[in-house]
Enzyme design. Structure first.
Site, PDB file in Angstrom:
ATOM      1  N   HIS A  34     -18.184 -16.366 -21.717  1.00  0.00           N
ATOM      2  CA  HIS A  34     -17.105 -17.282 -22.071  1.00  0.00           C
ATOM      3  C   HIS A  34     -16.347 -16.702 -23.256  1.00  0.00           C
ATOM      4  O   HIS A  34     -16.978 -16.254 -24.209  1.00  0.00           O
ATOM      5  CB  HIS A  34     -17.691 -18.645 -22.455  1.00  0.00           C
ATOM      6  CG  HIS A  34     -16.653 -19.625 -22.895  1.00  0.00           C
ATOM      7  ND1 HIS A  34     -15.772 -20.207 -22.006  1.00  0.00           N
ATOM      8  CD2 HIS A  34     -16.336 -20.097 -24.132  1.00  0.00           C
ATOM      9  CE1 HIS A  34     -14.970 -21.024 -22.690  1.00  0.00           C
ATOM     10  NE2 HIS A  34     -15.291 -20.968 -23.976  1.00  0.00           N
TER      11      HIS A  34
ATOM     12  N   GLU B 292      10.791 -14.071   7.547  1.00  0.00           N
ATOM     13  CA  GLU B 292       9.486 -13.881   8.186  1.00  0.00           C
ATOM     14  C   GLU B 292       9.438 -14.573   9.546  1.00  0.00           C
ATOM     15  O   GLU B 292       9.859 -15.719   9.674  1.00  0.00           O
ATOM     16  CB  GLU B 292       8.385 -14.429   7.252  1.00  0.00           C
ATOM     17  CG  GLU B 292       7.017 -14.674   7.874  1.00  0.00           C
ATOM     18  CD  GLU B 292       6.371 -13.417   8.477  1.00  0.00           C
ATOM     19  OE1 GLU B 292       6.433 -12.344   7.845  1.00  0.00           O
ATOM     20  OE2 GLU B 292       5.824 -13.515   9.598  1.00  0.00           O
TER      21      GLU B 292
ATOM     22  N   ARG C 169       1.887  17.801   2.780  1.00  0.00           N
ATOM     23  CA  ARG C 169       2.667  17.372   1.610  1.00  0.00           C
ATOM     24  C   ARG C 169       2.484  18.349   0.466  1.00  0.00           C
ATOM     25  O   ARG C 169       1.473  19.033   0.394  1.00  0.00           O
ATOM     26  CB  ARG C 169       2.106  16.029   1.125  1.00  0.00           C
ATOM     27  CG  ARG C 169       2.873  14.816   1.522  1.00  0.00           C
ATOM     28  CD  ARG C 169       2.181  13.619   0.873  1.00  0.00           C
ATOM     29  NE  ARG C 169       2.126  12.487   1.762  1.00  0.00           N
ATOM     30  CZ  ARG C 169       3.094  11.581   1.869  1.00  0.00           C
ATOM     31  NH1 ARG C 169       4.171  11.674   1.139  1.00  0.00           N
ATOM     32  NH2 ARG C 169       2.971  10.593   2.723  1.00  0.00           N
TER      33      ARG C 169
ATOM     34  N   VAL D 116       2.087  -7.909   2.892  1.00  0.00           N
ATOM     35  CA  VAL D 116       1.743  -7.426   1.555  1.00  0.00           C
ATOM     36  C   VAL D 116       2.863  -6.573   0.953  1.00  0.00           C
ATOM     37  O   VAL D 116       3.260  -6.759  -0.197  1.00  0.00           O
ATOM     38  CB  VAL D 116       0.436  -6.605   1.598  1.00  0.00           C
ATOM     39  CG1 VAL D 116      -0.039  -6.304   0.207  1.00  0.00           C
ATOM     40  CG2 VAL D 116      -0.626  -7.363   2.359  1.00  0.00           C
TER      41      VAL D 116
ATOM     42  N   GLY E  91      -1.449  20.404  10.258  1.00  0.00           N
ATOM     43  CA  GLY E  91      -2.457  20.889  11.192  1.00  0.00           C
ATOM     44  C   GLY E  91      -2.267  20.372  12.607  1.00  0.00           C
ATOM     45  O   GLY E  91      -1.740  19.286  12.828  1.00  0.00           O
TER      46      GLY E  91
HETATM   47  P1  NAI Z   1       2.002  -6.747   7.410  1.00  0.00           P
HETATM   48  O1  NAI Z   1       1.453  -6.565   8.765  1.00  0.00           O
HETATM   49  O2  NAI Z   1       1.131  -7.116   6.267  1.00  0.00           O
HETATM   50  O3  NAI Z   1       3.172  -7.856   7.472  1.00  0.00           O
HETATM   51  C1  NAI Z   1       4.302  -7.730   8.311  1.00  0.00           C
HETATM   52  C2  NAI Z   1       5.000  -9.053   8.443  1.00  0.00           C
HETATM   53  O4  NAI Z   1       6.227  -8.865   9.143  1.00  0.00           O
HETATM   54  C3  NAI Z   1       4.212 -10.096   9.245  1.00  0.00           C
HETATM   55  O5  NAI Z   1       4.123 -11.270   8.490  1.00  0.00           O
HETATM   56  C4  NAI Z   1       5.029 -10.252  10.520  1.00  0.00           C
HETATM   57  O6  NAI Z   1       4.927 -11.550  11.057  1.00  0.00           O
HETATM   58  C5  NAI Z   1       6.451  -9.953  10.042  1.00  0.00           C
HETATM   59  N1  NAI Z   1       7.392  -9.537  11.097  1.00  0.00           N
HETATM   60  C6  NAI Z   1       7.161  -8.635  12.090  1.00  0.00           C
HETATM   61  N2  NAI Z   1       8.263  -8.514  12.881  1.00  0.00           N
HETATM   62  C7  NAI Z   1       9.217  -9.343  12.372  1.00  0.00           C
HETATM   63  C8  NAI Z   1      10.580  -9.668  12.717  1.00  0.00           C
HETATM   64  N3  NAI Z   1      11.210  -9.108  13.768  1.00  0.00           N
HETATM   65  N4  NAI Z   1      11.238 -10.576  11.970  1.00  0.00           N
HETATM   66  C9  NAI Z   1      10.629 -11.157  10.909  1.00  0.00           C
HETATM   67  N5  NAI Z   1       9.371 -10.884  10.522  1.00  0.00           N
HETATM   68  C10 NAI Z   1       8.659  -9.992  11.235  1.00  0.00           C
HETATM   69  O7  NAI Z   1       2.811  -5.394   7.128  1.00  0.00           O
HETATM   70  P2  NAI Z   1       3.306  -4.684   5.802  1.00  0.00           P
HETATM   71  O8  NAI Z   1       3.540  -5.646   4.694  1.00  0.00           O
HETATM   72  O9  NAI Z   1       4.449  -3.850   6.275  1.00  0.00           O
HETATM   73  O10 NAI Z   1       2.094  -3.769   5.384  1.00  0.00           O
HETATM   74  C11 NAI Z   1       1.643  -2.730   6.255  1.00  0.00           C
HETATM   75  C12 NAI Z   1       0.203  -2.413   6.014  1.00  0.00           C
HETATM   76  O11 NAI Z   1       0.002  -1.845   4.751  1.00  0.00           O
HETATM   77  C13 NAI Z   1      -0.669  -3.643   6.118  1.00  0.00           C
HETATM   78  O12 NAI Z   1      -1.761  -3.358   6.921  1.00  0.00           O
HETATM   79  C14 NAI Z   1      -1.094  -3.884   4.698  1.00  0.00           C
HETATM   80  O13 NAI Z   1      -2.396  -4.440   4.637  1.00  0.00           O
HETATM   81  C15 NAI Z   1      -1.043  -2.501   4.075  1.00  0.00           C
HETATM   82  N6  NAI Z   1      -0.748  -2.625   2.657  1.00  0.00           N
HETATM   83  C16 NAI Z   1      -1.698  -3.103   1.824  1.00  0.00           C
HETATM   84  C17 NAI Z   1      -1.433  -3.280   0.495  1.00  0.00           C
HETATM   85  C18 NAI Z   1      -2.493  -3.863  -0.373  1.00  0.00           C
HETATM   86  O14 NAI Z   1      -3.632  -3.908   0.034  1.00  0.00           O
HETATM   87  N7  NAI Z   1      -2.164  -4.332  -1.558  1.00  0.00           N
HETATM   88  C19 NAI Z   1      -0.145  -2.938  -0.088  1.00  0.00           C
HETATM   89  C20 NAI Z   1       0.783  -2.489   0.884  1.00  0.00           C
HETATM   90  C21 NAI Z   1       0.468  -2.323   2.202  1.00  0.00           C
END
Ligand code: NAI
Length: 462
Positions: free
Chosen positions: A441, A199, A35, A179, A115
C-alpha cells in the site's frame, strides 16, 4: 552436413527470440532478414514506435489536464512534430541495435536479404543457397486491404504511414475500432486532431469483455474521440485536400460520407507469406491464409516450421515470442509448450486496457457457473492521488472451485497489473489465493487484490 541446425526467416519478435533461445541451447543458427534493421514490424513500425508516440502525447495530455491541479503552473509545451518523430526513431534504433548485439553475443548469423525456400531443407538468400536441418517461417503479417480503399501511406495510411505523417493532421478518420485504430487514434487526438472512428460492429474492440469495452468507449469519448458504430466502410478517396470516407449504416443501409485530412485504415492484418515459395513446396495453408501447423509448430513439409502471425492464434508479439521459445526447445530435443489459455492482451491507451483468459460473454456461451469480483479504481488511493481513478478490475472465477478463469482491467498500468493474474492462472490459483496475498500500500495492484476479495466476502474499500 547442413550449413546450419536452424535457419529462421524473419527477425521479428517470433524469429529473433527463437534464434536466441535456439543458440542458447547449443544449435547453430542463422536468421534471414531483408529489412535494414532487426526486430520486424513490432520494433520498426509497430509496437515500439507507437509506444514512443503514445508516451510523448500522454505526457502532453498530463501537462494540459493535470499539472495545474498539482500546483505546477506556467507555460504549456508546444509540439515540435519533427522532434517527436526523431525521438520515436531513436527509440526504434536503440531497440533494433540491441537485437543486433544479442545476435552477436549468442553467435546468431544474420543472413541479410529476403529468403525463399526452393526445396525442403534449403533457404535461398540472394544467389546463395544455405542448408539447414530445421527451417522456421516467422515472417509475420501485413495490413489487410479493404475493398475500395487504396493506401498511399500519406493521406490514406496504415499503421506504418501513421507513424511518419508529414504533419499533425487537423482531422483524422480511423477505419476500425481495434487496437491499432484506438492506439493511433489516441495519439492524434491528444495532439489536437479531431478523430472519428468508424467501426463495422456495434461495439469497439471486438473480443474484449463487453462491460470493459463499453467503459473504454465512454472514456475515449470523454477524451474527444468520436465513434460511428455499426458502419460498414465502402471506400475512401483522396481529394484535393485530405480524403473522403464513404460508409453505410448497417441499421438502415443509409449512405454517409465523412472527410478528413488523413484516413487510417486499421481493419486487421493478414499473414505475410508471399514470395517464400510455399505453394511450390506444397505447404498446407488454412483458408484465411495462415500456414497450417500441428501442436509442435510443424508444417506438413519435413523440417519446416512456422510461428507467430503467420499461423493461427492472436496476432501478438508476445504470443510469437512464446512460440519462438517453445519451438527452439522442441528443435533442441526438449519439450517446448505454449499455454494459449493465458496470453494477455493489452491496449496501450490512457487508461490502459488489459485482459487474460475468458470474457464474461465466453463463460456465458460455455454455460459455465462463474462469479464476478469487481473493484473500481475510485477506491484505490494511489490511483486517486495521480488522477488515474477511471476504470476498474474485474476478475471472473469458477463459482464452485473459485479458480480464476479470466481478468479484465481498465485503468492505470493495467498492462502491467494483468501479469499477477497471469501468473496466478498459470499456477491454477483461486481468487482467494490472490486475495490472501499481501499487496503493498499504496499501489494500483491493491485494486487487483480488492477485485479478488470481491469474488469472496467482499472488497474492503468498496
Ligand atoms: P483488429 O482486428 O484489432 O480490429 C479491426 C477492426 O476493424 C474490427 O473492429 C473490425 O470490425 C473493423 N472493420 C473491419 N472492416 C471494416 C469496415 N469495412 N468498416 C468498418 N470497420 C471495419 O485490427 P487492427 O487494429 O488493425 O490490429 C491488427 C492486429 O494487430 C490485431 O491482431 C491486433 O491484436 C494487433 N495489434 C496489437 C497491439 C497490441 O497488442 N497493443 C497493437 C497493435 C496491433
Amino acid at each position: 552436413m547442413a550449413d546450419f541446425d536452424v535457419i529462421i526467416i524473419g527477425a521479428g519478435p517470433g524469429g529473433y527470440v527463437c534464434a536466441i533461445r535456439a543458440a542458447q541451447l547449443g544449435l547453430k543458427v542463422a536468421v534471414v532478414e531483408g529489412r535494414e534493421t532487426l526486430g520486424g514490424t513490432c520494433l520498426n513500425v509497430g509496437c515500439i514506435p507507437s509506444k514512443a508516440l503514445l508516451n510523448a502525447t500522454h505526457q502532453l495530455h498530463e501537462v494540459h489536464e493535470n499539472f495545474e491541479k498539482m500546483g505546477l503552473m506556467g507555460a504549456h509545451p508546444t509540439v515540435d512534430w519533427a522532434k517527436m518523430l526523431s525521438y520515436k526513431d531513436d527509440v526504434i534504433s536503440g531497440n533494433t541495435k540491441g537485437i543486433e548485439f544479442l545476435f552477436k553475443k549468442n553467435k546468431v548469423t544474420w543472413l541479410k536479404g529476403w529468403g525463399t525456400i526452393p526445396a525442403a531443407g534449403q533457404v535461398k538468400v540472394g544467389d546463395e543457397v544455405h542448408t539447414a536441418k530445421h527451417i522456421v517461417i516467422a515472417t509475420g503479417s501485413e495490413p489487410a486491404s479493404l475493398p475500395g480503399v487504396t493506401v498511399d501511406e500519406k493521406t490514406i495510411v496504415t499503421s506504418t504511414g501513421a507513424l511518419t505523417l508529414a504533419s499533425v493532421p487537423k482531422s483524422m478518420v480511423v477505419i476500425g475500432a481495434g487496437v491499432i485504430g484506438l492506439e493511433m487514434g489516441s495519439v492524434y487526438a491528444r495532439l489536437g486532431a479531431e478523430v472519428t472512428v468508424v467501426e463495422y460492429l456495434d461495439a469497439i474492440t471486438p473480443g474484449m469483455d463487453a462491460e470493459v469495452a463499453k467503459a473504454f468507449q465512454k472514456i475515449l469519448t470523454k477524451q474527444g474521440i468520436k465513434f460511428v458504430l455499426g458502419a460498414a466502410v465502402q471506400g475512401a478517396e483522396v481529394g484535393e485536400a485530405g480524403a473522403k470516407v464513404s460508409y453505410k449504416l448497417r441499421k438502415d443501409d443509409s449512405a454517409h460520407e465523412i472527410a478528413a485530412d488523413v484516413v487510417l485504415v486499421a481493419t486487421g492484418r493478414k499473414p505475410y507469406t508471399a514470395g517464400l515459395g510455399l505453394e511450390a513446396l506444397g505447404v498446407e495453408m488454412l483458408p484465411r491464409g495462415q500456414i497450417k501447423t500441428d501442436d509442435h509448430f510443424a508444417t506438413n513439409v519435413k523440417g519446416l516450421y512456422a510461428i507467430g502471425d503467420a499461423i493461427t492464434g492472436p496476432m501478438l508479439a508476445h504470443k510469437a515470442e512464446d512460440e519462438g521459445m517453445a519451438l527452439a526447445e522442441i528443435m533442441a530435443g526438449k519439450h517446448g509448450h505454449v499455454n494459449y489459455g493465458v496470453i494477455p492482451g493489452v491496449v496501450y491507451t490512457t487508461p490502459e486496457v488489459a485482459s487474460v483468459g475468458a470474457t464474461e460473454e465466453q463463460l456465458k456461451d460455455q454455460g459455465r457457473a462463474y462469479k464476478v469480483g469487481k473493484f473500481s479504481f475510485m477506491g484505490n488511493a494511489r490511483a486517486k492521488a495521480v488522477f488515474q481513478a477511471e476504470g476498474f478490475v474485474k476478475i471472473l472465477a469458477d463459482k464452485e472451485t473459485d479458480r480464476i478463469l479470466g481478468a479484465h482491467i481498465i485503468g492505470p498500468a493495467a498492462g502491467d497489473l494483468i501479469h499477477e493474474v497471469c501468473v496466478a492462472m498459470e499456477f491454477g490459483a483461486s481468487a482467494q489465493d490472490l486475495a490472501l496475498t499481501c499487496h503493498a500500500h499504496p499501489t494500483y495492484s491493491e485494486a487487483v487484490r480488492e477485485a479478488a476479495l470481491a469474488c469472496g466476502d467482499g472488497a474492503i474499500h468498496a
